[in-house]
Design a protein around this motif. Structure first.
Motif, PDB file in Angstrom:
ATOM      1  N   GLY A  28       0.814  -1.218   0.000  1.00  0.00           N
ATOM      2  CA  GLY A  28       0.000   0.000   0.000  1.00  0.00           C
ATOM      3  C   GLY A  28       0.840   1.257   0.000  1.00  0.00           C
ATOM      4  O   GLY A  28       1.994   1.262  -0.411  1.00  0.00           O
ATOM      5  N   ASN A  29       0.253   2.341   0.486  1.00  0.00           N
ATOM      6  CA  ASN A  29       0.931   3.625   0.576  1.00  0.00           C
ATOM      7  C   ASN A  29       1.644   3.753   1.917  1.00  0.00           C
ATOM      8  O   ASN A  29       1.207   3.191   2.914  1.00  0.00           O
ATOM      9  CB  ASN A  29      -0.083   4.765   0.440  1.00  0.00           C
ATOM     10  CG  ASN A  29      -0.816   4.721  -0.877  1.00  0.00           C
ATOM     11  OD1 ASN A  29      -0.254   4.352  -1.897  1.00  0.00           O
ATOM     12  ND2 ASN A  29      -2.092   5.067  -0.865  1.00  0.00           N
ATOM     13  N   LEU A  30       2.747   4.523   1.927  1.00  0.00           N
ATOM     14  CA  LEU A  30       3.504   4.741   3.153  1.00  0.00           C
ATOM     15  C   LEU A  30       3.674   6.229   3.375  1.00  0.00           C
ATOM     16  O   LEU A  30       3.984   6.980   2.451  1.00  0.00           O
ATOM     17  CB  LEU A  30       4.895   4.090   3.041  1.00  0.00           C
ATOM     18  CG  LEU A  30       5.842   4.404   4.193  1.00  0.00           C
ATOM     19  CD1 LEU A  30       5.446   3.639   5.442  1.00  0.00           C
ATOM     20  CD2 LEU A  30       7.273   4.099   3.808  1.00  0.00           C
ATOM     21  N   GLY A  31       3.478   6.650   4.614  1.00  0.00           N
ATOM     22  CA  GLY A  31       3.750   8.025   5.005  1.00  0.00           C
ATOM     23  C   GLY A  31       4.637   8.003   6.233  1.00  0.00           C
ATOM     24  O   GLY A  31       4.561   7.085   7.044  1.00  0.00           O
ATOM     25  N   ALA A  32       5.506   9.001   6.372  1.00  0.00           N
ATOM     26  CA  ALA A  32       6.387   9.080   7.536  1.00  0.00           C
ATOM     27  C   ALA A  32       6.223  10.450   8.171  1.00  0.00           C
ATOM     28  O   ALA A  32       6.048  11.455   7.478  1.00  0.00           O
ATOM     29  CB  ALA A  32       7.843   8.872   7.123  1.00  0.00           C
ATOM     30  N   GLY A  33       6.266  10.473   9.485  1.00  0.00           N
ATOM     31  CA  GLY A  33       6.196  11.725  10.220  1.00  0.00           C
ATOM     32  C   GLY A  33       7.330  11.817  11.213  1.00  0.00           C
ATOM     33  O   GLY A  33       7.700  10.821  11.846  1.00  0.00           O
ATOM     34  N   LEU A  34       7.943  12.994  11.319  1.00  0.00           N
ATOM     35  CA  LEU A  34       9.005  13.240  12.286  1.00  0.00           C
ATOM     36  C   LEU A  34       8.442  14.124  13.394  1.00  0.00           C
ATOM     37  O   LEU A  34       7.650  15.027  13.134  1.00  0.00           O
ATOM     38  CB  LEU A  34      10.193  13.953  11.635  1.00  0.00           C
ATOM     39  CG  LEU A  34      10.883  13.245  10.477  1.00  0.00           C
ATOM     40  CD1 LEU A  34      11.994  14.129   9.913  1.00  0.00           C
ATOM     41  CD2 LEU A  34      11.451  11.918  10.912  1.00  0.00           C
ATOM     42  N   LEU A  35       8.845  13.880  14.620  1.00  0.00           N
ATOM     43  CA  LEU A  35       8.448  14.712  15.752  1.00  0.00           C
ATOM     44  C   LEU A  35       9.634  15.599  16.105  1.00  0.00           C
ATOM     45  O   LEU A  35      10.570  15.145  16.759  1.00  0.00           O
ATOM     46  CB  LEU A  35       8.074  13.832  16.950  1.00  0.00           C
ATOM     47  CG  LEU A  35       6.960  12.830  16.715  1.00  0.00           C
ATOM     48  CD1 LEU A  35       6.804  11.921  17.928  1.00  0.00           C
ATOM     49  CD2 LEU A  35       5.667  13.538  16.427  1.00  0.00           C
ATOM     50  N   PRO A  36       9.632  16.865  15.668  1.00  0.00           N
ATOM     51  CA  PRO A  36      10.785  17.730  15.931  1.00  0.00           C
ATOM     52  C   PRO A  36      10.714  18.379  17.306  1.00  0.00           C
ATOM     53  O   PRO A  36       9.636  18.678  17.817  1.00  0.00           O
ATOM     54  CB  PRO A  36      10.672  18.787  14.832  1.00  0.00           C
ATOM     55  CG  PRO A  36       9.192  18.894  14.590  1.00  0.00           C
ATOM     56  CD  PRO A  36       8.635  17.504  14.824  1.00  0.00           C
ATOM     57  N   ALA A  37      11.866  18.594  17.911  1.00  0.00           N
ATOM     58  CA  ALA A  37      11.987  19.370  19.145  1.00  0.00           C
ATOM     59  C   ALA A  37      12.308  20.809  18.746  1.00  0.00           C
ATOM     60  O   ALA A  37      12.751  21.062  17.613  1.00  0.00           O
ATOM     61  CB  ALA A  37      13.092  18.796  20.017  1.00  0.00           C
ATOM     62  N   PRO A  38      12.101  21.766  19.634  1.00  0.00           N
ATOM     63  CA  PRO A  38      12.423  23.169  19.305  1.00  0.00           C
ATOM     64  C   PRO A  38      13.862  23.385  18.869  1.00  0.00           C
ATOM     65  O   PRO A  38      14.146  24.271  18.080  1.00  0.00           O
ATOM     66  CB  PRO A  38      12.125  23.916  20.619  1.00  0.00           C
ATOM     67  CG  PRO A  38      11.117  23.065  21.324  1.00  0.00           C
ATOM     68  CD  PRO A  38      11.455  21.640  20.947  1.00  0.00           C
ATOM     69  N   ASP A  39      14.796  22.541  19.359  1.00  0.00           N
ATOM     70  CA  ASP A  39      16.209  22.717  18.981  1.00  0.00           C
ATOM     71  C   ASP A  39      16.571  22.032  17.666  1.00  0.00           C
ATOM     72  O   ASP A  39      17.721  22.006  17.264  1.00  0.00           O
ATOM     73  CB  ASP A  39      17.127  22.231  20.097  1.00  0.00           C
ATOM     74  CG  ASP A  39      17.038  20.724  20.338  1.00  0.00           C
ATOM     75  OD1 ASP A  39      16.236  20.033  19.654  1.00  0.00           O
ATOM     76  OD2 ASP A  39      17.775  20.230  21.204  1.00  0.00           O
TER      77      ASP A  39
END
Length: 165
Positions: A28-39
């Motif tokens: 199927g389809n793939l999506g990726a998400g990153l969780l960034p910190a303020p720094d």
């Protein structure tokens, strides 16, 4: 898991190996998400695998390093990845953790202690385990059980997958 190691920090992607299924192995389809910190550091990565032709994900796999705020959930509340799965499915029902059970599972030569998380929404399967580099892996699946076969499909994904173009 001894084959995992820390990467050097890069501003465009995670500074740790992301353990998931190879996107080429997923139909199927793939999506990726990153969780960034303020720094600018990466506080976690989650991958969304969609088997339902754009109608919602079948599975979310999260990799949250030690210290990530997404790991800190109050007792009885669902893991971050389950909340992301419910959000993606536009399911606004309240879901809570009913119980947890630790189960030993072999992955190749490695013994994993897998925490099975039982939820009030029975269509969601959820498991968690800690890697040797203190990254918490959580797998949340919609309407399909998570079997021990899945762990054999998990591998570190190449850093290039997370680089911004």
């Amino acid at each position: 898991m001894s084959f995992l190691r820390r990467r050097s920090a890069t501003p465009a992607g995670p500074d740790f190996d992301v353990l998931a299924m190879d996107p080429g192995d997923w139909p199927g389809n793939l999506g990726a998400g990153l969780l960034p910190a303020p720094d600018g550091t990466c506080q976690g990565v989650f991958l969304r695998y969609d088997l339902f032709g754009g109608r919602g994900p079948a599975m979310i796999i999260g990799n949250l390093p030690e210290g990530s705020p997404a790991r800190e959930v109050p007792e009885g509340q669902v893991p971050f990845e389950v909340a992301q799965l419910l959000l993606a499915l536009e399911n606004d029902e309240e879901v809570t953790v009913v119980s947890t059970e630790d189960v030993p599972v072999m992955q190749g030569d490695n013994l994993l202690i897998v925490r099975r998380v039982k939820l009030s929404e029975s269509r969601i399967s959820c498991v968690q385990f800690d890697r040797s580099d203190n990254v918490l892996v959580t797998i949340a699946a919609w309407d399909r059980p998570i079997t021990d076969d899945l762990y054999a499909l998990l591998k570190p994904l190449p850093a290039e997958l997370f680089q911004q173009g």
